[in-house]
Design an enzyme around this catalytic site. Structure first.
Site, PDB file in Angstrom:
ATOM      1  N   ASP A 188     -11.279  -8.015  -1.252  1.00 26.22           N
ATOM      2  CA  ASP A 188     -11.890  -9.340  -1.234  1.00 26.22           C
ATOM      3  C   ASP A 188     -13.259  -9.244  -0.581  1.00 26.22           C
ATOM      4  O   ASP A 188     -13.609  -8.204   0.000  1.00 26.22           O
ATOM      5  CB  ASP A 188     -10.998 -10.339  -0.486  1.00 26.22           C
ATOM      6  CG  ASP A 188     -10.722  -9.907   0.958  1.00 26.22           C
ATOM      7  OD1 ASP A 188     -11.214 -10.586   1.862  1.00 26.22           O
ATOM      8  OD2 ASP A 188     -10.022  -8.900   1.166  1.00 26.22           O
ATOM      9  N   GLY A 198     -11.871  -5.889   3.595  1.00 27.38           N
ATOM     10  CA  GLY A 198     -12.739  -6.948   3.090  1.00 27.38           C
ATOM     11  C   GLY A 198     -14.186  -6.492   3.098  1.00 27.38           C
ATOM     12  O   GLY A 198     -14.681  -5.984   4.104  1.00 27.38           O
ATOM     13  N   GLU A 219       0.831  -1.205   0.000  1.00 25.89           N
ATOM     14  CA  GLU A 219       0.000   0.000   0.000  1.00 25.89           C
ATOM     15  C   GLU A 219       0.865   1.255   0.000  1.00 25.89           C
ATOM     16  O   GLU A 219       0.581   2.225  -0.711  1.00 25.89           O
ATOM     17  CB  GLU A 219      -0.933  -0.021   1.217  1.00 25.89           C
ATOM     18  CG  GLU A 219      -1.900  -1.187   1.218  1.00 25.89           C
ATOM     19  CD  GLU A 219      -2.511  -1.447   2.587  1.00 25.89           C
ATOM     20  OE1 GLU A 219      -3.659  -1.896   2.623  1.00 25.89           O
ATOM     21  OE2 GLU A 219      -1.823  -1.213   3.606  1.00 25.89           O
ATOM     22  N   MET A 240      -8.144  -4.466   9.982  1.00 27.58           N
ATOM     23  CA  MET A 240      -7.457  -4.810  11.223  1.00 27.58           C
ATOM     24  C   MET A 240      -6.824  -3.614  11.934  1.00 27.58           C
ATOM     25  O   MET A 240      -6.114  -3.812  12.929  1.00 27.58           O
ATOM     26  CB  MET A 240      -6.382  -5.874  10.938  1.00 27.58           C
ATOM     27  CG  MET A 240      -6.954  -7.180  10.408  1.00 27.58           C
ATOM     28  SD  MET A 240      -5.695  -8.393   9.960  1.00 27.58           S
ATOM     29  CE  MET A 240      -4.966  -8.762  11.568  1.00 27.58           C
ATOM     30  N   GLU A 241      -7.081  -2.385  11.421  1.00 23.67           N
ATOM     31  CA  GLU A 241      -6.389  -1.227  11.993  1.00 23.67           C
ATOM     32  C   GLU A 241      -7.258   0.001  12.266  1.00 23.67           C
ATOM     33  O   GLU A 241      -6.949   0.785  13.164  1.00 23.67           O
ATOM     34  CB  GLU A 241      -5.242  -0.780  11.062  1.00 23.67           C
ATOM     35  CG  GLU A 241      -4.146  -1.783  10.845  1.00 23.67           C
ATOM     36  CD  GLU A 241      -4.473  -2.784   9.748  1.00 23.67           C
ATOM     37  OE1 GLU A 241      -3.954  -3.911   9.822  1.00 23.67           O
ATOM     38  OE2 GLU A 241      -5.247  -2.440   8.824  1.00 23.67           O
TER      39      GLU A 241
END
Length: 228
Positions: free
Chosen positions: A195, A78, A12, A171-172
């Site tokens: 995804d 996601g 990224e 996740m962040e």
């Protein structure tokens, strides 16, 4: 404006750096960050690492060093809502933890001392609404964070039971949002769907995604920054 943009991974980071002018590398303790300009704004870009602890620690460090007017968390996520396919960009209006519960008498998802949701910067949302109102592949909604790569249908169902309006998972972003809230810094979350967990074999989707154009989310940020 002084703006920090945080991403989780090197993939990224490398895509984002392409958009910056007058790029300079600098060190904060043992971590490399990159300063430069995007559309007239003073930008500092950094990789916070994967997961909530990495994200919170690096967000706190960079906020204290740089004192930004805005923190943007970006990268991939996601999609857990049928309206967000691979390549759709989500401009989050609020953020939550999908894996936090502090015990009896507390609200599921609420970190200690905070409510269930962290509200994203109203100005960024206003600008995004005007820029992307006619673009079907840019959405607004809730993103939920937890310390797990979500890929099973049962995991998605469990998250949606507590957060029926959830559009995406990562996740962040909740940890960064909490850190910003604690330090009085406005924040935004802008992520592209790599995804669709629970809808087929999303691990292959995630791996193949990097062969396409994940920089789409950074071009959305570029347009938002031009309008701020």
């Amino acid at each position: 404006m002084k703006i920090v943009i945080l991403v989780a991974m090197d993939k990224e980071l490398s895509l984002l750096l392409r958009l910056m002018k007058n790029l300079t590398e600098l060190r904060i303790n043992d971590t490399s960050y990159y300063s430069g300009e995007i559309n007239g704004h003073e930008i500092l870009v950094g990789k916070c690492g994967i997961g909530k602890v990495n994200a919170a620690l690096n967000a706190y460090k960079i906020i204290n060093k740089f004192e930004p007017d805005l923190v943007i968390n970006s990268g991939v996520a996601g999609g857990v809502d049928g309206s967000l396919g691979v390549g759709t960009v989500l401009v989050a209006d609020k953020v939550a933890y999908h894996d936090v519960w502090c015990g009896p008498g507390t609200e599921y998802g609420a970190a200690d001392g905070f409510g269930k949701f962290f509200e994203c910067d109203a100005k960024v949302l206003e600008v995004a609404g005007k820029l992307f109102s006619a673009e079907p592949d840019v959405k607004t909604g809730l993103i939920c964070s937890g310390d797990r790569f979500i890929h099973l249908a049962d995991e998605v169902r469990a998250i949606k039971e507590s957060f029926s309006e959830a559009k995406a998972v990562d996740m962040e972003s909740a940890a960064i949002s909490q850190t910003c809230s604690m330090n009085g810094v406005p924040f935004a979350v802008i992520r592209v769907m790599s995804d669709t967990p629970g809808q087929g074999e999303n691990i292959s989707q995630y791996k193949n995604f990097w062969n396409d154009a994940p920089e789409k989310t950074f071009h959305c940020i570029e347009r938002i920054l031009e309008a701020l």
